[in-house]
Design a protein around this motif. Structure first.
Motif, PDB file in Angstrom:
ATOM      1  N   GLY A  17       8.918 -17.532   7.581  1.00 16.27           N
ATOM      2  CA  GLY A  17       7.874 -16.594   7.991  1.00 16.27           C
ATOM      3  C   GLY A  17       7.865 -15.352   7.135  1.00 16.27           C
ATOM      4  N   ARG A  18       7.172 -14.333   7.595  1.00 19.43           N
ATOM      5  CA  ARG A  18       7.072 -13.077   6.842  1.00 19.43           C
ATOM      6  C   ARG A  18       7.025 -11.931   7.826  1.00 19.43           C
ATOM      7  NH1 ARG A  18       1.912 -15.609   5.885  1.00 19.43           N
ATOM      8  NH2 ARG A  18       2.620 -16.231   3.800  1.00 19.43           N
ATOM      9  N   VAL A  19       7.438 -10.769   7.333  1.00 20.41           N
ATOM     10  CA  VAL A  19       7.454  -9.549   8.134  1.00 20.41           C
ATOM     11  C   VAL A  19       6.671  -8.496   7.383  1.00 20.41           C
ATOM     12  CG1 VAL A  19       8.873  -7.741   9.168  1.00 20.41           C
ATOM     13  CG2 VAL A  19       9.713 -10.132   9.121  1.00 20.41           C
ATOM     14  N   LEU A  20       5.743  -7.842   8.070  1.00 19.23           N
ATOM     15  CA  LEU A  20       4.977  -6.744   7.500  1.00 19.23           C
ATOM     16  C   LEU A  20       5.308  -5.491   8.311  1.00 19.23           C
ATOM     17  CD1 LEU A  20       2.544  -9.368   7.470  1.00 19.23           C
ATOM     18  CD2 LEU A  20       1.945  -7.722   5.684  1.00 19.23           C
ATOM     19  N   LEU A  21       5.733  -4.475   7.598  1.00 15.40           N
ATOM     20  CA  LEU A  21       6.070  -3.183   8.213  1.00 15.40           C
ATOM     21  C   LEU A  21       4.982  -2.180   7.872  1.00 15.40           C
ATOM     22  CD1 LEU A  21       7.962  -1.174   9.626  1.00 15.40           C
ATOM     23  CD2 LEU A  21       9.148  -0.897   7.411  1.00 15.40           C
ATOM     24  N   PHE A  22       4.315  -1.697   8.915  1.00 12.70           N
ATOM     25  CA  PHE A  22       3.319  -0.627   8.753  1.00 12.70           C
ATOM     26  C   PHE A  22       4.027   0.662   9.116  1.00 12.70           C
ATOM     27  CE2 PHE A  22      -0.965   0.562   7.996  1.00 12.70           C
ATOM     28  CZ  PHE A  22      -1.332   1.564   8.882  1.00 12.70           C
ATOM     29  N   THR A  23       4.151   1.567   8.195  1.00 15.01           N
ATOM     30  CA  THR A  23       5.028   2.725   8.403  1.00 15.01           C
ATOM     31  C   THR A  23       4.374   3.832   9.233  1.00 15.01           C
ATOM     32  OG1 THR A  23       4.320   3.722   6.307  1.00 15.01           O
ATOM     33  CG2 THR A  23       6.265   2.253   6.252  1.00 15.01           C
ATOM     34  N   SER A  24       3.092   3.684   9.541  1.00 19.52           N
ATOM     35  CA  SER A  24       2.457   4.651  10.449  1.00 19.52           C
ATOM     36  C   SER A  24       2.153   3.930  11.765  1.00 19.52           C
ATOM     37  CB  SER A  24       1.193   5.199   9.808  1.00 19.52           C
ATOM     38  OG  SER A  24       0.690   6.295  10.574  1.00 19.52           O
ATOM     39  N   ALA A  26       0.854  -1.176   0.000  1.00 21.42           N
ATOM     40  CA  ALA A  26       0.000   0.000   0.000  1.00 21.42           C
ATOM     41  C   ALA A  26       0.902   1.242   0.000  1.00 21.42           C
ATOM     42  CB  ALA A  26      -0.925   0.028   1.213  1.00 21.42           C
ATOM     43  N   GLN A  27       0.450   2.304  -0.685  1.00 22.46           N
ATOM     44  CA  GLN A  27       1.232   3.529  -0.784  1.00 22.46           C
ATOM     45  C   GLN A  27       0.340   4.716  -0.447  1.00 22.46           C
ATOM     46  OE1 GLN A  27       2.433   2.135  -4.824  1.00 22.46           O
ATOM     47  NE2 GLN A  27       4.306   3.301  -4.364  1.00 22.46           N
ATOM     48  N   LEU A  28       0.980   5.723   0.118  1.00 22.66           N
ATOM     49  CA  LEU A  28       0.271   6.951   0.437  1.00 22.66           C
ATOM     50  C   LEU A  28       0.320   7.891  -0.765  1.00 22.66           C
ATOM     51  CD1 LEU A  28       1.656   7.403   4.046  1.00 22.66           C
ATOM     52  CD2 LEU A  28      -0.660   6.703   3.398  1.00 22.66           C
ATOM     53  N   ASP A  29      -0.445   8.911  -0.667  1.00 21.07           N
ATOM     54  CA  ASP A  29      -0.552   9.823  -1.799  1.00 21.07           C
ATOM     55  C   ASP A  29       0.357  11.035  -1.672  1.00 21.07           C
ATOM     56  OD1 ASP A  29      -3.671  11.522  -0.825  1.00 21.07           O
ATOM     57  OD2 ASP A  29      -1.813  11.082   0.262  1.00 21.07           O
ATOM     58  N   ASP A  30       1.459  10.914  -0.915  1.00 26.49           N
ATOM     59  CA  ASP A  30       2.409  12.027  -0.841  1.00 26.49           C
ATOM     60  C   ASP A  30       3.169  12.125  -2.140  1.00 26.49           C
ATOM     61  OD1 ASP A  30       5.441  10.632   0.329  1.00 26.49           O
ATOM     62  OD2 ASP A  30       3.618   9.506  -0.166  1.00 26.49           O
ATOM     63  N   GLU A  31       4.062  13.086  -2.213  1.00 28.16           N
ATOM     64  CA  GLU A  31       4.766  13.318  -3.476  1.00 28.16           C
ATOM     65  C   GLU A  31       5.565  12.089  -3.892  1.00 28.16           C
ATOM     66  OE1 GLU A  31       5.534  18.171  -3.266  1.00 28.16           O
ATOM     67  OE2 GLU A  31       7.200  16.739  -3.100  1.00 28.16           O
ATOM     68  N   LEU A  32       6.082  11.413  -2.898  1.00 30.92           N
ATOM     69  CA  LEU A  32       6.953  10.275  -3.221  1.00 30.92           C
ATOM     70  C   LEU A  32       6.215   8.945  -3.259  1.00 30.92           C
ATOM     71  CD1 LEU A  32      10.046  11.240  -1.004  1.00 30.92           C
ATOM     72  CD2 LEU A  32       9.706  11.634  -3.453  1.00 30.92           C
ATOM     73  N   GLN A  33       4.879   9.020  -3.064  1.00 30.60           N
ATOM     74  CA  GLN A  33       4.115   7.757  -3.046  1.00 30.60           C
ATOM     75  C   GLN A  33       4.738   6.791  -2.031  1.00 30.60           C
ATOM     76  OE1 GLN A  33       1.420   6.854  -5.663  1.00 30.60           O
ATOM     77  NE2 GLN A  33       1.349   9.058  -5.277  1.00 30.60           N
ATOM     78  N   SER A  34       4.951   7.318  -0.867  1.00 37.40           N
ATOM     79  CA  SER A  34       5.701   6.559   0.140  1.00 37.40           C
ATOM     80  C   SER A  34       4.954   5.296   0.545  1.00 37.40           C
ATOM     81  CB  SER A  34       5.927   7.439   1.379  1.00 37.40           C
ATOM     82  OG  SER A  34       6.713   8.559   1.034  1.00 37.40           O
ATOM     83  N   PRO A  35       5.713   4.231   0.818  1.00 33.74           N
ATOM     84  CA  PRO A  35       5.063   2.985   1.244  1.00 33.74           C
ATOM     85  C   PRO A  35       4.367   3.151   2.580  1.00 33.74           C
ATOM     86  CG  PRO A  35       7.331   2.587   0.543  1.00 33.74           C
ATOM     87  CD  PRO A  35       7.172   4.051   0.625  1.00 33.74           C
ATOM     88  N   LEU A  36       3.220   2.547   2.673  1.00 27.68           N
ATOM     89  CA  LEU A  36       2.486   2.495   3.923  1.00 27.68           C
ATOM     90  C   LEU A  36       2.607   1.109   4.536  1.00 27.68           C
ATOM     91  CD1 LEU A  36       0.535   3.689   6.040  1.00 27.68           C
ATOM     92  CD2 LEU A  36      -1.355   2.906   4.577  1.00 27.68           C
ATOM     93  N   LEU A  37       2.524   0.087   3.687  1.00 25.62           N
ATOM     94  CA  LEU A  37       2.591  -1.297   4.170  1.00 25.62           C
ATOM     95  C   LEU A  37       3.570  -2.060   3.272  1.00 25.62           C
ATOM     96  CD1 LEU A  37       1.464  -3.441   6.152  1.00 25.62           C
ATOM     97  CD2 LEU A  37      -0.302  -3.950   4.453  1.00 25.62           C
TER      98      LEU A  37
END
Lengths: 313, 776
Positions: free
Chosen positions: B589-596, B570-581
């Motif tokens: 296993g797996r790792v999920l990083l939620f940036t907020s 998932a990406q945010l709508d900032d100028e850089l389309q920064s990753p959200l998830l």
């Protein structure tokens, strides 16, 4: 006068006959062979050469020591008390010339004795017979030319010489019957019967030419062809490598395959000789070494009697 | 001269013909030497007879050699081509290939005998017509999902093989595989000449064998648009299909050759001169009626034990008339009351059964119909996996027991572990078993991370090395990790402990800096795009739920630099389309990083219950998800069984009850043992692997339900499909002029006769020569 003589008139069945070659083969000396044959012949139904031969009285003469007392004329002694002996007409002009082929081909044998053995038995027997009759006999052994000669003569010494020559000879050399006969015809002085013992493995025309020369010279040739039973029948089997006894000839054959043709060639050769001899009024007698020897003697005597009747000399 | 030999090795015996020649040559060398006097006569005779004698000997030798050679050839049993020079002497010989359709559809039984039994009987009749003594040969190909040559020698062997066939398989007919095997036979055994083979395909002429479902569906779609009624559409589709094989213009967007692999095989066979007579031994109807179970399973995805749910048995009616049928379902061997079900013609109906699974793990479902004419699709089994509650470890970096909104995980845990006394919608079902700790407790030795399926870390300032090591070990072993920063998070410390550029760290991205809106009153970020197919986000793919995710305000987040193999979900709508998830696999296993943040400090997601509940449930379930072992398999698939204890003396039991030991060494894995792959699951139904320890692994092997579609291809359509195919009308005395020519015949009898004549001639000639030479 030609006469055809068939053999076997004095032959007896079995191996005990005096004419049986098997019997004769066991005799060591040729003289025994000759005597056995002749005496056997005379003991049979054959006419005695002495009794039935045309021997004529010629004259008397004074007895001298050493004469055979059997020939003393007994009637004259009884009448005159003189010892005189009879002298008969001596066939001093009748000669038997024995020509025996001693070439290498005569050494062939399928029995215990070879053709040459058989031929010299025949020659010895005839010589013995003739010399007993006080006729003259001579001998020539030849191959491609005359090898040994015993001039005609009579008497015991002559018989010994003839038999000794026959015994000493051995088959060797090539055959040239025709040329030998032609040559001999000019060398024989006394006319007589010429008994030729050979296998005649030469050109018939050449042989017959030689024989005719002999006949023209006044002789009476009798052709005695001596063959081995295998040479007559060619009863061989399988593959053979035949090597010539008189040369370097050699051939590999399937015996059965050529048997018929071989016999035809042999018969053709013999028929030509026979025709040629008959045309000259001569006898041609085929002797097989397995056959009794009385055929020889019968043939000779028939010719001898014919000559005596005709008064030919 | 000879096309081939029945016994090729014996043909080498013809070399024995040289023996008489050798003997002859050896004998020629053996000559007995003999000195001879009368050589002149020998030479004369030899000259006269040489040529004739040579000819006689050579002729005799030639006759002997000829007799030996002919004898050897006769024993080798040569045969000639039908158009060969010796064809007039040859006996007629038949070279037959029978392809038997052993697919599940041939189990259809209209009268006493099923279609398969009719096929086998017809094959017996063909084989009985053959005569082994004249060299007739027969090969029998048994065709279903694979093609197997079950007889390839004498008619007697073929009859024995046919006697062993008692029922068809549970698979569909792979016509391309059967034709490929046929092509191999022609190439390898018939010298590439298919014209001499008599090839017969004994089948029920099932339409889907010749027209794949994809092609049929595509064609049906094309024509249905113009068809006035669905029935007319079906007829038009059939007509179009019939014309497609005759190179007539078909309106399909799917070319037949591209979707029908058997066509390329038929092309190749046609090039080889092969012609296939297709004997239609199916039922007389073009569309025989058949009811079959299409599927068995839960209506909704299984969440866990204790939840009431519905299980459905879907029944397909392939016939032209509606049908009423009784449907039953058994769960773990316990049969539920049957349901009456009316199934429309050509349609599907579903029988629903309420159920509740009392435990997590695999459960066997067995649906069944009362029997109809085709039995194989009247039963269908499936093994469903009821997931156990997700064991979740919640690491709270900023606990606050006084204010749930200030607690880093307060709202999240409320969403994941709602209070339910059993009267609510969940009915006592607990999807998540949550255990909350703080960051310090994470490193404690008495906290066994192996007991948790997933770990959520929210708002920690940093983590100790020991805690990081334990986390890495647990995630690498298969657990899931969801990590999100918070107000107290020190991004540099995070990078130091959790990130490594080479990917050996837990974080899927490098933490950069915190980015916040200038004023929360005037602006915020939103989700610009997200992966709608991802299991954690697919809930929001539905248009009505989408705004719940995309309209949530985000005021602050941590910018990141993801690793190359990390996936931005998932990406945010900032100028850089920064990753959200961001997600990345880490070991098993797996790792999920939620940036907020997970709490309302940086965004309002947690305050939107309608967003938080599905988002939290799905992302945690996804983090903890492990594909359960496959227990529902297709025909022919390999069985992989897992056991908690060492499987001693494992035994495999087939649906028929037949048992056989499994002689495979088990492999030890984390948490148990794996036994497999076990081959041989060739029948539909329930397969079991039992061990001496009492553990049992159950598998459901399913046949393709589409094989129950018995619609047949007409003979006219069949003949138009490909020039290599010809339909045989069994009602007529003779084939429809498409009988394959007889193969070239055997020659051993005339050769044996010639050998005998040569021997007689040799004997007579040898006797003639012997007598002639003896007479000489």
């Amino acid at each position: 006068m030609a006469s055809k003589v068939s053999g076997g008139a004095g032959a007896q069945a079995g191996g005990t006959s005096a004419f049986d070659p098997a019997v004769l083969d066991r005799l060591a000396q040729l003289s025994f062979v000759a005597r056995t044959v002749v005496e056997g012949f005379m003991a049979g139904s054959h006419r005695s050469p002495r009794r039935g031969s045309s021997v004529e009285f010629a004259q008397h003469r004074e007895y001298v020591p050493g004469d055979d007392p059997r020939f003393v004329d007994e009637r004259i002694f009884a009448r005159s008390n003189r010892l005189v002996v009879k002298e008969f007409v001596a066939e001093t002009n009748f000669a038997l010339h024995l020509l025996v082929d001693a070439s290498a081909s005569m050494g062939f044998k399928s029995l215990r004795w070879s053709k040459f053995d058989y031929a010299r038995w025949c020659a010895a027997a005839l010589a013995y017979l003739v010399l007993e009759q006080r006729d003259t006999a001579g001998l020539v052994l030849f191959d491609s030319e005359a090898r040994t000669k015993v001039p005609p003569g009579n008497g015991a010494a002559q018989a010994a010489a003839i038999l000794a020559s026959l015994e000493a000879a051995a088959p060797a050399g090539e055959t040239r019957v025709g040329s030998v006969l032609s040559w001999i015809g000019t060398r024989l002085k006394s006319r007589g019967i010429v008994a030729i013992f050979s296998d005649f493995l030469d050109e018939p025309s050449v042989i017959l030419e030689g024989v005719r020369r002999l006949a023209l010279a006044g002789h009476e040739p009798i052709l005695f062809q001596v063959l081995d039973p295998q040479e007559v029948d060619f009863d061989f089997a399988g593959n053979l490598r035949l090597e010539d006894l008189e040369g370097s000839g050699r051939i590999q054959i399937d015996a059965k395959a050529i048997r018929e043709a071989y016999r035809e060639e042999l018969e053709r050769h013999g028929a030509e000789l026979r025709r040629g001899a008959a045309a000259s009024g001569l006898d041609f007698v085929r002797l097989v070494t397995s056959s009794p020897l009385d055929v020889v003697l019968s043939a000779y005597l028939a010719r001898r009697m014919a000559r005596a009747r005709d008064g030919r000399r | 001269m000879f096309e081939g030999f029945q016994n090729p090795a014996l043909a080498l015996g013809a070399l024995a013909a040289l023996v008489p020649l050798v003997i002859h040559l050896l004998n020629r060398r053996r000559h007995r030497p003999l000195a001879f006097g009368a050589l002149r006569f020998v030479l004369a005779a030899y000259r006269r007879t040489r040529r004739r004698a040579q000819m006689e000997n050579w002729l005799l030798l030639a006759l002997r050699m000829l007799a030996v050679a002919l004898l050897a050839f006769a024993l080798a049993r040569p045969f000639s081509a039908a158009d060969g020079p010796l064809a007039l002497l040859a006996e007629e010989r038949r070279d037959v290939v029978l392809i038997l359709d052993a697919s599940a559809s041939t189990g259809y039984r209209e009268n006493v005998a099923s279609v398969f039994e009719t096929i086998v009987e017809r094959a017996r009749e063909h084989v009985a017509d053959l005569d082994a003594s004249r060299g007739d040969r027969v090969r029998i190909l048994l065709a279903d999902g694979t093609a197997r040559l079950i007889a390839w020698r004498s008619p007697e062997e073929a009859q024995s093989a046919l006697a062993a066939l008692d029922e068809p398989s549970d698979g569909a007919l792979d016509l391309a595989a059967a034709l490929s095997e046929l092509r191999r036979i022609i190439t390898a055994e018939a010298a590439g000449d298919g014209a001499g083979l008599e090839i017969r395909l004994l089948t029920d002429v099932q339409r889907r064998v010749f027209v794949t479902d994809e092609v049929a569906d595509a064609l049906a779609d094309d024509v249905a648009q113009d068809a006035p009624t669905p029935g007319a559409a079906a007829v038009a589709a059939a007509d179009t299909l019939a014309g497609a094989g005759a190179n007539s213009a078909a309106p399909s967007t799917v070319t037949a050759s591209a979707a029908e692999p058997w066509r390329a095989e038929l092309d190749a066979l046609f090039e080889l001169g092969a012609r296939i007579l297709v004997e239609d031994l199916g039922p007389p109807e073009t569309l025989p009626p058949n009811l079959g179970i299409q599927s068995v399973g839960p209506v909704e995805p299984l969440l866990g034990p204790g939840l009431p749910l519905e299980l459905e048995v879907a029944v397909t009616n392939r016939g032209a008339a509606a049908a009423l049928v009784r449907v039953s379902l058994a769960i773990d061997g316990e049969r539920l009351p049957a349901r009456a079900l009316e199934v429309p013609a050509g349609g599907v109906a579903r029988a629903l059964f309420p159920a509740e699974f009392d435990r997590a793990g695999p459960h066997l479902l067995e649906g069944s119909l009362e029997g109809d004419r085709l039995v194989f699709d009247d039963r269908r089994a499936a093994v469903v996996h009821v997931p156990a509650p997700v064991r979740l470890l919640a690491v709270n970096g900023a606990p606050d027991r006084t204010d749930i909104e200030r607690d880093a995980l307060g709202l999240w845990l409320a969403a994941l572990s709602p209070a339910d006394d059993g009267d609510g919608a969940l009915g006592g079902f607990v999807p998540f078993a949550v255990h909350e700790v703080d960051a310090l407790e994470l490193a404690a030795d008495d906290l066994d991370l192996d007991t948790f399926d997933a770990i959520v870390i929210a708002g920690v300032d940093s983590l100790s090395s020991a805690a990081v090591a334990r986390l890495e070990a647990r995630v690498r072993a298969g657990a899931g990790l969801l990590i999100a920063p918070g107000e107290a998070s020190i991004l540099e410390a995070w990078n130091e402990r959790l990130f490594r550029p080479d990917g050996t760290g837990l974080l899927p991205a490098q933490m950069m800096r915190r980015i916040a809106v200038a004023s929360r009153r005037t602006g915020y970020f939103r989700v610009a795009r997200f992966d709608e197919s991802h299991p954690a986000l697919s809930f929001f793919a539905e248009p009505r739920w989408r705004p719940l995710f995309t309209e949530v305000p985000f005021y602050e987040f941590a910018s990141t630099r993801p690793l190359a193999d990390a996936k931005v979900l998932a990406q945010l709508d900032d100028e850089l389309q920064s990753p959200l998830l961001i997600e990345r696999a880490f070991g098993a296993g797996r790792v999920l990083l939620f940036t907020s943040s997970l709490d309302p400090a940086w965004n309002r997601l947690a305050l939107s219950a309608r967003t938080l509940v599905p988002f939290a449930h799905e992302i945690v379930r996804h983090a903890a998800h492990r594909d359960p072992p496959r227990r529902t398999l297709g025909i022919g698939a390999m069985i992989q069984a897992r056991f908690e204890t060492f499987p001693r003396n494992p035994v495999l039991t087939a649906p028929s009850g037949a048992r056989r030991p499994v002689e495979i060494d088990p492999v030890e894995l984390q948490g148990g043992f794996e036994l497999g792959p076990i081959a041989g699951a060739d029948r539909a139904g329930v397969w079991r692997v039992d061990t001496d320890t009492g553990e049992r692994a159950v598998f459901a092997v399913q046949a393709d339900p589409r094989e129950g579609n018995l619609e047949r291809l007409g003979s006219a359509a069949l003949a138009d499909l490909h020039p290599a195919l010809a339909a045989v009308n069994l009602a007529r005395a003779a084939d429809d002029g498409a009988a394959a020519p007889l193969a070239g015949g055997e020659l051993w009898r005339p050769i044996a006769l010639a050998c005998l004549l040569a021997l007689i001639a040799e004997s007579l000639f040898a006797a003639f020569l012997g007598r002639r030479r003896a007479r000489a």
